[in-house]
Write a protein that holds these residues in place. Sequence first.
Motif, PDB file in Angstrom:
ATOM      1  N   ARG A 171      30.212  52.547  64.458  1.00 40.49           N
ATOM      2  CA  ARG A 171      30.227  52.177  65.636  1.00 40.49           C
ATOM      3  C   ARG A 171      31.167  52.845  66.239  1.00 40.49           C
ATOM      4  NH1 ARG A 171      34.446  47.700  63.703  1.00 40.49           N
ATOM      5  NH2 ARG A 171      35.824  49.016  64.720  1.00 40.49           N
ATOM      6  N   VAL A 172      30.703  52.443  68.331  1.00 39.24           N
ATOM      7  CA  VAL A 172      30.927  52.755  68.998  1.00 39.24           C
ATOM      8  C   VAL A 172      31.395  51.658  69.652  1.00 39.24           C
ATOM      9  CG1 VAL A 172      30.999  54.196  70.996  1.00 39.24           C
ATOM     10  CG2 VAL A 172      30.174  54.861  68.664  1.00 39.24           C
ATOM     11  N   GLU A 173      33.201  51.348  69.342  1.00 34.70           N
ATOM     12  CA  GLU A 173      33.777  50.213  70.923  1.00 34.70           C
ATOM     13  C   GLU A 173      34.093  50.476  72.090  1.00 34.70           C
ATOM     14  OE1 GLU A 173      36.288  46.822  70.283  1.00 34.70           O
ATOM     15  OE2 GLU A 173      35.339  47.240  68.657  1.00 34.70           O
ATOM     16  N   THR A 174      33.507  50.386  73.693  1.00 32.69           N
ATOM     17  CA  THR A 174      33.759  50.686  75.094  1.00 32.69           C
ATOM     18  C   THR A 174      34.044  49.814  75.298  1.00 32.69           C
ATOM     19  OG1 THR A 174      32.106  52.656  74.419  1.00 32.69           O
ATOM     20  CG2 THR A 174      32.882  51.785  76.444  1.00 32.69           C
ATOM     21  N   THR A 175      35.356  50.577  76.134  1.00 29.12           N
ATOM     22  CA  THR A 175      35.689  49.942  76.952  1.00 29.12           C
ATOM     23  C   THR A 175      35.457  50.371  78.891  1.00 29.12           C
ATOM     24  OG1 THR A 175      37.069  48.242  75.679  1.00 29.12           O
ATOM     25  CG2 THR A 175      37.956  48.121  77.796  1.00 29.12           C
ATOM     26  N   LEU A 176      34.932  49.804  79.852  1.00 27.99           N
ATOM     27  CA  LEU A 176      35.209  50.099  80.732  1.00 27.99           C
ATOM     28  C   LEU A 176      35.979  50.118  82.047  1.00 27.99           C
ATOM     29  CD1 LEU A 176      31.493  51.013  81.128  1.00 27.99           C
ATOM     30  CD2 LEU A 176      33.024  52.720  79.569  1.00 27.99           C
ATOM     31  N   THR A 177      36.868  50.029  82.249  1.00 26.90           N
ATOM     32  CA  THR A 177      37.375  49.813  83.305  1.00 26.90           C
ATOM     33  C   THR A 177      38.099  50.769  84.258  1.00 26.90           C
ATOM     34  OG1 THR A 177      39.683  48.024  84.640  1.00 26.90           O
ATOM     35  CG2 THR A 177      40.033  49.899  82.704  1.00 26.90           C
ATOM     36  N   THR A 178      38.752  51.023  86.164  1.00 25.29           N
ATOM     37  CA  THR A 178      38.601  51.664  86.539  1.00 25.29           C
ATOM     38  C   THR A 178      40.089  52.164  86.831  1.00 25.29           C
ATOM     39  OG1 THR A 178      36.785  51.271  88.307  1.00 25.29           O
ATOM     40  CG2 THR A 178      38.569  52.387  88.946  1.00 25.29           C
ATOM     41  N   HIS A 179      41.058  52.139  86.798  1.00 26.94           N
ATOM     42  CA  HIS A 179      42.289  52.268  86.300  1.00 26.94           C
ATOM     43  C   HIS A 179      42.812  52.175  87.783  1.00 26.94           C
ATOM     44  CE1 HIS A 179      42.859  51.955  82.265  1.00 26.94           C
ATOM     45  NE2 HIS A 179      41.968  53.026  82.501  1.00 26.94           N
ATOM     46  N   ASP A 180      42.590  53.460  88.323  1.00 26.97           N
ATOM     47  CA  ASP A 180      42.696  53.600  89.956  1.00 26.97           C
ATOM     48  C   ASP A 180      43.175  52.079  90.748  1.00 26.97           C
ATOM     49  OD1 ASP A 180      42.925  56.190  89.223  1.00 26.97           O
ATOM     50  OD2 ASP A 180      41.526  56.568  90.607  1.00 26.97           O
ATOM     51  N   THR A 181      42.216  51.078  90.703  1.00 27.45           N
ATOM     52  CA  THR A 181      41.640  49.633  91.768  1.00 27.45           C
ATOM     53  C   THR A 181      42.354  49.263  90.881  1.00 27.45           C
ATOM     54  OG1 THR A 181      39.977  50.024  90.784  1.00 27.45           O
ATOM     55  CG2 THR A 181      40.056  51.047  92.491  1.00 27.45           C
ATOM     56  N   GLY A 182      43.153  49.798  89.345  1.00 26.20           N
ATOM     57  CA  GLY A 182      42.863  48.262  88.247  1.00 26.20           C
ATOM     58  C   GLY A 182      42.404  47.265  87.861  1.00 26.20           C
ATOM     59  N   GLY A 183      41.071  47.453  88.324  1.00 28.87           N
ATOM     60  CA  GLY A 183      40.330  46.331  87.976  1.00 28.87           C
ATOM     61  C   GLY A 183      38.244  46.778  87.443  1.00 28.87           C
ATOM     62  N   LEU A 184      37.772  46.528  87.846  1.00 30.48           N
ATOM     63  CA  LEU A 184      36.595  46.699  87.427  1.00 30.48           C
ATOM     64  C   LEU A 184      35.785  47.248  88.648  1.00 30.48           C
ATOM     65  CD1 LEU A 184      33.765  46.509  84.832  1.00 30.48           C
ATOM     66  CD2 LEU A 184      33.355  43.907  86.434  1.00 30.48           C
ATOM     67  N   THR A 185      34.795  48.073  88.804  1.00 27.20           N
ATOM     68  CA  THR A 185      34.367  49.117  90.038  1.00 27.20           C
ATOM     69  C   THR A 185      32.709  49.210  89.737  1.00 27.20           C
ATOM     70  OG1 THR A 185      34.767  51.124  89.819  1.00 27.20           O
ATOM     71  CG2 THR A 185      36.253  49.908  91.271  1.00 27.20           C
ATOM     72  N   GLN A 186      32.488  49.816  90.746  1.00 28.52           N
ATOM     73  CA  GLN A 186      30.713  49.356  90.274  1.00 28.52           C
ATOM     74  C   GLN A 186      30.930  51.237  89.405  1.00 28.52           C
ATOM     75  OE1 GLN A 186      28.039  48.139  91.561  1.00 28.52           O
ATOM     76  NE2 GLN A 186      26.804  49.608  90.539  1.00 28.52           N
TER      77      GLN A 186
END
Length: 93
Positions: A63-78
């Motif tokens: 199993r590979v559990e993944t979280t994506l976020t953009t730390h530079d902006t503090g949120g979700l980006t393109q």
Amino acid sequence: MANLTDIPESLAATGWQISEDNKSIHKVFKFADFRDAMSYMVRVSFEAEAANHHPEWLNVYNRVETTLTTHDTGGLTQNDVNLAEAMDKIYQK
């Protein structure tokens, strides 16, 4: 880069879920065994490095559990959406 508050329906349809605070997306990928899971992570690492956008992830056996976020902006980006789409594409192979 502007933060997003939602993800495309195509990502939701493949199992990506947006966090309650709309700052990240999460998905669990399952494989036949540890070798397949690690192979997937290596393939994704090339895409992530090329995009200079890296996942938060955890591997336990198959199993590979993944979280994506953009730390530079503090949120979700393109960038997160793009990497999620690339991850799904690699998973389909």
